[in-house]
Design a protein around this motif. Structure first.
Motif: not given
Lengths: 67, 335
Positions: B59, B61-62, B65, B128-129
């Motif tokens: 993603x 956005x991820x 981040x 986030x990941x």
């Protein structure tokens, strides 16, 4: 007989900051501190926003993958 | 992450500081300087290349981040390094204008800053990941702070050889952010930076050996002499250039990357040979500025500057190939 003690002249109430502030800061230092506090506040808000955004991203990807 | 790539006096002292300045007058620029922004640039770039080159998708956005976390994690490690090494930095011309030795940021504040930033970056990366990228980020911060800064830097001339591992993690972290795993290709990206660190750092140490000597840091030119260092630069350059061919063999690097390896590598080899034949470091000098150098040390300064460009070139090639769809594998290479 003891003479009545004279009432001391009333002194002005010390400002609240005089009880809490033990170090006198110069105006430049006060300004620097305020600026730093603002940056810390901004950092905290930014961190909270990032956590919220990350949560939403993860939730939406989990939702779309059927978990 | 390492501060081997140009932890610069000028760049670190983003905000010119006076030694008399009070810590309460520190502003955001001092805290930015604590995070070694110029080092962070290369860390972010290689991390981004790892993220883009990795197979699979993430993603957007991820991904942003994840890159932010790599940057902040590297900055946190840099801040810890500056806090712990403030005694050394105060002695060295190149680093004496940093925020901690000048007193603009108290040492204790720098430690707290580093701790908070480390925690925030690893936590966010995890969220986030996933745990692999977060674990690698946490380990790289630990490795740089404890293994390199606290232990190796002051105790052995092999400090940057082993400690270089810390700065080699970013592409692996970027890769893991996408795939959630470690693979041969991501290990190759790690190895490229790991083998790049010794010639890069020792080239700098050769023309700043006076600084390291004054501070008692056993960098190779101080501990083993300039001649031995020049020879080791040549050996490590050969190893580095051999490792850069790895992604070509696995198919990760295509035509553009191969061109960068061949042409860029030839120039790297020529500059390393020039250092070997020079008398760089013999004078035990140290000028104030990062790139300032005396005539005899010019070959070392040139290699130092070019090494940054070369590493950037290789990772830029990977970025273009995988990010812009310009990846054409060489026939018979990779899968």
């Amino acid at each position: 007989m003891t003479e009545p003690t004279e009432k001391p002249e009333s002194q002005p109430e010390p400002a609240y900051s005089e009880f809490t502030e033990t170090v006198k800061l110069t105006p430049e230092e006060e300004t620097a501190r305020k600026r730093r506090n603002l940056v810390i506040a901004f950092g905290l808000v930014a961190f909270c926003v990032l956590i919220a955004v990350t949560t939403m991203v993860r939730m939406s990807s989990n939702y779309s993958s059927g978990l | 992450m390492t501060d081997f790539s140009a932890d610069p006096a000028k760049g670190d002292a983003v905000h010119a500081a006076s030694p008399q300045a009070s810590s309460t007058l520190a502003d955001w620029r001092d805290y930015l300087a604590l995070m070694k922004p110029r080092v962070m640039t290369l860390v972010v770039f290689t991390g981004l290349a790892g993220l883009v080159a990795a197979p699979g998708s993430i993603n957007p956005i991820a991904a942003i981040i994840a890159i932010l976390c790599i940057a902040v994690g590297a900055g946190a490690a840099g801040a810890f390094n500056m806090a712990f090494d403030s005694d050394i930095d105060a002695v060295m011309k190149r680093t004496r204008r940093r925020p901690v030795p000048t007193g603009r940021v108290p040492q204790s504040e720098a430690y707290v800053f580093a701790g908070v930033m480390s925690l925030a970056s690893v936590t966010l990366m995890w969220m986030a990941t996933g745990y692999v990228a977060a674990g690698l980020l946490a380990f790289s911060i630990f490795f740089y702070c404890v293994i390199y800064t606290m232990w190796l830097k002051r105790s052995t001339p092999q400090n940057i050889v082993i400690g270089g591992a810390a700065g080699a993690f970013p592409p692996m972290i970027g890769w893991a952010a996408v795939t959630g795993s470690i693979s041969l290709d991501s290990i190759l990206l790690f190895l490229i930076i790991f083998m790049w660190t010794p010639p890069h750092s020792w080239a700098l140490a050769l023309y700043k050996s006076g600084d390291y000597s004054a501070a008692g840091v056993p960098m190779m030119p101080v501990a083993k002499g300039a001649k031995s260092t020049r020879k080791q630069i040549l050996i490590y350059t050969a190893l580095y250039l051999a490792v850069t061919a790895g992604p070509v063999l696995t198919g990760l690097g295509g035509v553009i990357y191969t061109g960068a390896v061949v042409l860029g590598g030839m120039l790297f080899a020529i500059l390393a040979l020039r250092v070997f034949r020079s008398r760089a470091g013999d004078g035990n000098h140290a000028e104030d500025e990062l790139y300032a150098v005396r005539a005899g040390d010019k070959a070392a300064r040139d290699l130092f500057a070019y090494s940054i460009a070369h590493l950037s070139l290789l990772f830029a090639a990977l970025l273009v190939e995988h990010g812009a769809g310009a990846h054409w594998a060489l026939p018979g290479m990779g899968g």
